[in-house]
Design a protein around this motif. Structure first.
Motif, short mmCIF file in Angstrom:
data_model
loop_
_atom_site.label_atom_id
_atom_site.label_comp_id
_atom_site.label_asym_id
_atom_site.label_seq_id
_atom_site.Cartn_x
_atom_site.Cartn_y
_atom_site.Cartn_z
N VAL B 308 0.85 -1.20 0.00
CA VAL B 308 0.00 0.00 0.00
C VAL B 308 0.88 1.25 0.00
O VAL B 308 1.77 1.40 0.83
N GLY B 309 0.61 2.11 -0.90
CA GLY B 309 1.37 3.36 -1.03
C GLY B 309 2.54 3.26 -1.99
O GLY B 309 3.08 4.28 -2.41
N LYS B 310 2.93 2.04 -2.34
CA LYS B 310 4.12 1.87 -3.20
C LYS B 310 3.78 2.17 -4.67
O LYS B 310 2.65 2.06 -5.10
N ASN B 311 4.83 2.48 -5.40
CA ASN B 311 4.71 2.68 -6.86
C ASN B 311 3.67 3.74 -7.24
O ASN B 311 2.84 3.53 -8.13
N LEU B 312 3.76 4.83 -6.54
CA LEU B 312 2.96 6.00 -6.93
C LEU B 312 3.48 6.51 -8.28
O LEU B 312 4.69 6.54 -8.51
N ILE B 313 2.58 6.89 -9.14
CA ILE B 313 3.00 7.43 -10.44
C ILE B 313 2.24 8.70 -10.76
O ILE B 313 1.15 8.96 -10.22
N PHE B 314 2.82 9.48 -11.64
CA PHE B 314 2.16 10.69 -12.14
C PHE B 314 2.16 10.59 -13.66
O PHE B 314 2.36 9.51 -14.21
N SER B 315 1.92 11.67 -14.34
CA SER B 315 2.13 11.68 -15.78
C SER B 315 3.45 12.39 -16.02
O SER B 315 3.64 13.51 -15.57
N ALA B 316 4.35 11.72 -16.71
CA ALA B 316 5.63 12.35 -17.01
C ALA B 316 5.47 13.25 -18.24
O ALA B 316 4.44 13.24 -18.91
N GLY B 317 6.51 13.99 -18.51
CA GLY B 317 6.48 14.87 -19.68
C GLY B 317 6.72 16.30 -19.27
O GLY B 317 7.64 16.60 -18.51
N GLY B 318 5.88 17.17 -19.74
CA GLY B 318 6.05 18.59 -19.46
C GLY B 318 5.23 19.40 -20.44
O GLY B 318 4.24 18.91 -20.98
N ALA B 462 6.99 18.40 -31.13
CA ALA B 462 6.01 19.50 -30.98
C ALA B 462 6.62 20.83 -31.42
O ALA B 462 5.94 21.65 -32.06
N VAL B 463 7.87 21.03 -31.08
CA VAL B 463 8.55 22.26 -31.45
C VAL B 463 8.58 22.41 -32.98
O VAL B 463 8.39 23.51 -33.52
N LYS B 464 8.79 21.31 -33.68
CA LYS B 464 8.82 21.37 -35.15
C LYS B 464 7.49 21.88 -35.70
O LYS B 464 7.46 22.63 -36.68
N VAL B 465 6.41 21.47 -35.08
CA VAL B 465 5.09 21.93 -35.55
C VAL B 465 4.96 23.44 -35.32
O VAL B 465 4.51 24.17 -36.22
N LEU B 466 5.34 23.88 -34.14
CA LEU B 466 5.24 25.32 -33.85
C LEU B 466 6.11 26.13 -34.80
O LEU B 466 5.72 27.20 -35.27
N GLU B 467 7.30 25.62 -35.08
CA GLU B 467 8.20 26.32 -36.02
C GLU B 467 7.55 26.41 -37.39
O GLU B 467 7.54 27.46 -38.04
N LYS B 468 7.00 25.30 -37.84
CA LYS B 468 6.38 25.26 -39.17
C LYS B 468 5.17 26.19 -39.23
O LYS B 468 4.86 26.77 -40.27
N MET B 469 4.48 26.36 -38.11
CA MET B 469 3.32 27.25 -38.07
C MET B 469 3.73 28.72 -38.05
O MET B 469 2.88 29.59 -38.21
N GLY B 470 5.00 28.99 -37.78
CA GLY B 470 5.46 30.38 -37.76
C GLY B 470 5.50 31.01 -36.39
O GLY B 470 5.57 32.24 -36.27
N ALA B 471 5.47 30.20 -35.35
CA ALA B 471 5.52 30.75 -33.99
C ALA B 471 6.92 31.26 -33.67
O ALA B 471 7.90 30.82 -34.26
N VAL B 472 6.98 32.19 -32.72
CA VAL B 472 8.27 32.69 -32.22
C VAL B 472 8.32 32.42 -30.72
O VAL B 472 7.34 31.96 -30.13
N GLU B 473 9.45 32.73 -30.13
CA GLU B 473 9.66 32.53 -28.68
C GLU B 473 9.27 31.11 -28.27
O GLU B 473 8.59 30.88 -27.27
N ILE B 474 9.70 30.14 -29.05
CA ILE B 474 9.34 28.75 -28.76
C ILE B 474 10.22 28.21 -27.63
O ILE B 474 11.44 28.40 -27.64
N SER B 475 9.61 27.58 -26.68
CA SER B 475 10.37 26.99 -25.57
C SER B 475 9.60 25.80 -25.01
O SER B 475 8.40 25.66 -25.26
N TYR B 476 10.30 24.97 -24.28
CA TYR B 476 9.61 23.87 -23.59
C TYR B 476 10.37 23.48 -22.34
O TYR B 476 11.54 23.83 -22.18
N ASN B 477 9.70 22.77 -21.48
CA ASN B 477 10.32 22.32 -20.24
C ASN B 477 9.85 20.90 -19.93
O ASN B 477 8.69 20.67 -19.63
#
Lengths: 164, 551
Positions: B308-318, B462-477
């Motif tokens: 009980v309580g072991k192997n708690l998980i979240f959603s990884a990514g960002g 995902a960054v490639k899509v934003l670039e192709k769409m013409g976005a600026v100030e692209i960043s991720y974490n």
């Protein structure tokens, strides 16, 4: 009931108007209040709010007495008033509100050179923007002036009462 | 005596209340928070997003958080002092009231991560005790009862479905989605309309979405959002007791006998029932079992395995973002960009599984959405110049006005597996008590390096899509920071009573009448938000309980 309300109103007004002792070295230099300093400080940090008719000081009453804003946060807001005034005394030998606008700007520039000074000014602006961009029901965003300035439409439905 | 007592009224508990009450059984739901209906919900940013009106004050109820470093050392955080908040929504219907309702199913391989992708050093990866095929009818049921809108498009990771289409057409979308679809076509990516647990038309005795512009974090004033309250609890006569914090379950050697709860004013009450269902959200469910230890279960209720309580998980990514600025757009595009209210609703699952350096990897999902419309954080973000120095006065006003009136941010969220590890778990701190005098939950946090590598892989796409769409100030974490609203595990299900807490039907191995029906059962989390799977599994468990009560 009337007495209880009066007592509550007294408490509400007392925190913002409570004494802040401004020290110069080890000596008491002057006494001011959070209300007096914050009113001028907010105008200096974001004069656009005043130009839009935003009532930031009435919102500060809500902040200082909000059930979900911690005592530590309220104390921090009050302590910052002391720190800012001590910076003013150090530079110009008088409290912040008694300075000319150019002198106050100099105090702010000096104050913001330290991380804690900059953090404090950001914290004050945080509440200023809450006043300016929160729902008008809180009394700050008069006639939605803050929203209109940014072409923003608040979400519907709007609150019917304040959450405090 | 009640037939069923359910602890928690969110997505894990409500399907059982709905199914059992509508089948004629006597059901009681104990909910820590208050009840709100459509009439009560509004879009008060100060109350909802800045004063956290739907979660307990940390001064009264908090967690202790131990954040582990890769070398095994950890830093302890007091939730109150640090402001680290793991509450998601204490109200009837739980945090499902406040979700955005991005609804993706798990895929067949999510149920057999170990078999398909193999062991990963330092991670406790397991196959599930059930298959996708066993859960599929309940995913389908959720579409119809809770209400899912969307449009099925063929793509290489589309999971098998028993219904050809969603029961409700996709929600209206902003014109910028066309830019997205075009960019994906050029890049060879498969743009997917994001399914949403939001009704696009009046149905199920609920009103359609009215495009309020404020969905996630806010309660829905029309009932379009498929919260556990709007979709299920308001459609059954289960008795709901609000302001009821369950602090202990009493048992003998075989059965739970009573649930004890405190009212808002601190008065203690108890409930007797034939069957008890715990669904308090993963962290609190484990905490309740651990705080319910007795002479029969000295390690905590249902915890003979020590799991009980072991192997708690979240959603990884960002998450990441890009900004579209007027200077690079035509007048028509500017107008499209600034049209608010309509959804973005686009996802990519091209890399739900991918190969790199000759090895097969489990990948994930990328959801794209406009930045949340809350205006205060958008303004506050402009308070600093490019060198990170605080601005004020006219310079700040000019910057704020230009940014907010001539540009808009498109964000993306990456969802990939948070691998279960030994140092990610729930415990209780006997010395630290909440306002009720009950030991608080301890959350041990640990992210596996593999999670970061997969998240990076997806974010770069995902960054490639934003670039192709013409976005600026692209960043991720991409980081190991846990999203508090995407939490699961702690009471794994499995066949072996020595290594799991629950059996395949989510009944405790140790007790005859105790079920755990929130996301606690999940041994691995998949690479999508959890809510649809929680709903589906809870409907599945409801079938089991119904049969048992009828037997």
């Amino acid at each position: 009931m009337k007495n209880r309300l009066s007592r509550r109103n007294f408490l509400k007004s007392s925190f913002l108007s409570s004494s802040v002792m401004v020290m110069s070295g080890c000596s008491l230099f002057s006494i001011t209040t959070p209300q007096e300093t914050l009113r001028v400080l907010e105008d200096d940090l974001f004069p656009k709010a005043k130009a839009l008719g935003i009532n930031t000081s009435s919102y500060l009453h809500i902040v200082f007495h909000h059930s979900r804003i911690s005592k530590a946060e309220k104390t921090y807001l009050k302590n910052g008033v002391k720190w800012l005034n001590e910076e003013a005394v150090k530079l110009h030998k008088t409290t912040y509100v008694k300075l000319l606008s150019t002198q106050r700007e100099e105090v702010l520039q000096n104050f913001a050179k330290t991380a804690w000074g900059e953090d404090y000014l950001a914290d004050v602006m945080n509440y200023l923007f809450e006043a300016m961009l929160g729902d008008p029901i809180y009394g700050g965003n008069t006639k939605e002036a803050g929203w209109k300035w940014l072409n923003f439409e608040g979400g519907q439905p709007r609150p019917k009462e304040r959450y405090v | 005596m009640y037939d069923v007592c359910i602890i928690g009224s969110g997505a894990g508990g409500a399907p059982i209340a709905y199914e059992l009450a509508n089948a004629g059984f006597k059901v009681v739901v104990l909910e820590k928070g208050a009840n709100y209906t459509e009439k009560d919900f509004n879009k008060d940013e100060l109350a909802v997003s800045r004063r956290d009106m739907f979660t307990p004050p940390l001064s009264e109820q908090k967690h202790i958080i131990n954040e582990y470093a890769p070398d095994g050392s950890f830093t302890r955080y007091d939730g109150e002092k640090s402001g680290w908040n793991f509450w998601n929504g204490s109200l009837v219907g739980g945090s499902s009231n406040l979700m955005s309702g991005y609804f993706h199913r798990l895929k067949p391989n999510d149920f057999k991560l170990k078999s398909v992708y193999g062991e990963i050093a330092g991670a406790n990866v397991l196959d599930w005790a059930i298959s996708y095929e066993e859960l599929e009818p309940f995913y389908d049921k959720v579409e119809k009862i809770v209400g899912v809108s969307g449009k099925i498009v063929a793509h290489k990771h589309q999971e098998p479905r028993s219904s050809l289409t969603f029961p409700y057409p996709e929600l209206q979308t902003n014109g910028v989605t066309k830019w997205f679809d075009n960019a994906c076509e050029v890049l060879g990516y498969e743009s997917i309309p994001t399914p949403r647990a939001v009704l696009s038309q009046d149905a199920l005795k609920r009103n359609s979405c009215y495009y309020s512009n404020f969905c996630g974090s806010y309660g829905c004033a029309s009932g379009a959002k498929g919260s556990a309250r709007a979709a299920l609890l308001q459609k059954c006569d289960a008795k709901i007791i609000t302001d009821a914090f369950v602090y202990r379950l009493e048992s003998d050697a075989k059965r739970v006998t009573k649930a004890y709860y405190y009212t808002k004013l601190g008065f203690a009450h108890s409930i007797e029932a034939k069957i008890f269902v715990v669904a308090a959200q993963a962290i609190e469910s484990s905490r309740l079992l651990l705080n319910s230890k007795n002479k029969f279960f000295p390690q905590g209720l249902a915890n003979s395995s020590g799991e009980v309580g072991k192997n708690l998980i979240f959603s990884a990514g960002g998450s990441g973002q890009g900004r579209f600025v007027f200077e690079k757009l035509t007048q028509t595009q500017q107008k499209e960009l600034m049209t608010t209210g309509l959804f973005f609703n686009r996802s990519l699952q091209d890399w739900y599984e991918y190969e790199a350096e000759g090895k097969k990897y489990k990948g994930g999902t990328i959801d794209f959405l406009f930045e949340h419309q809350n205006i205060i954080p958008r303004v506050k973000r402009e308070m600093y110049d490019e060198e990170g120095k605080l601005l004020w006065g006219e310079a700040l006003a000019t910057k704020i006005h230009k940014t907010l009136t001539t540009s808009r941010v498109l964000t993306f969220e990456v969802f990939n597996d948070w691998l279960p590890t030994n140092n990610c778990s729930v415990g209780v701190d006997e010395k630290t008590k909440d306002k009720y005098g009950v030991p608080v939950g301890v959350i041990n946090l640990n992210g596996h390096p593999h999670d970061l590598a997969v998240g990076e892989h997806l974010a770069k796409k995902a960054v490639k899509v934003l670039e192709k769409m013409g976005a600026v100030e692209i960043s991720y974490n991409i980081s190991s920071a846990p999203p508090p609203n995407l939490v699961a595990g702690g009471c794994r299900f499995g066949e072996d009573a020595k290594t799991s807490v629950l059996d395949k039907n989510c009944k405790a191995h140790d007790l005859e009448n105790l079920y755990v029906s929130d996301a606690s059962f999940m041994p691995t989390g998949g690479s999508v938000p959890y809510t649809w799977t929680i709903y589906a599994n809870s409907f599945r468990v409801a079938e089991v309980i119904k049969k048992e009560l009828r037997a």
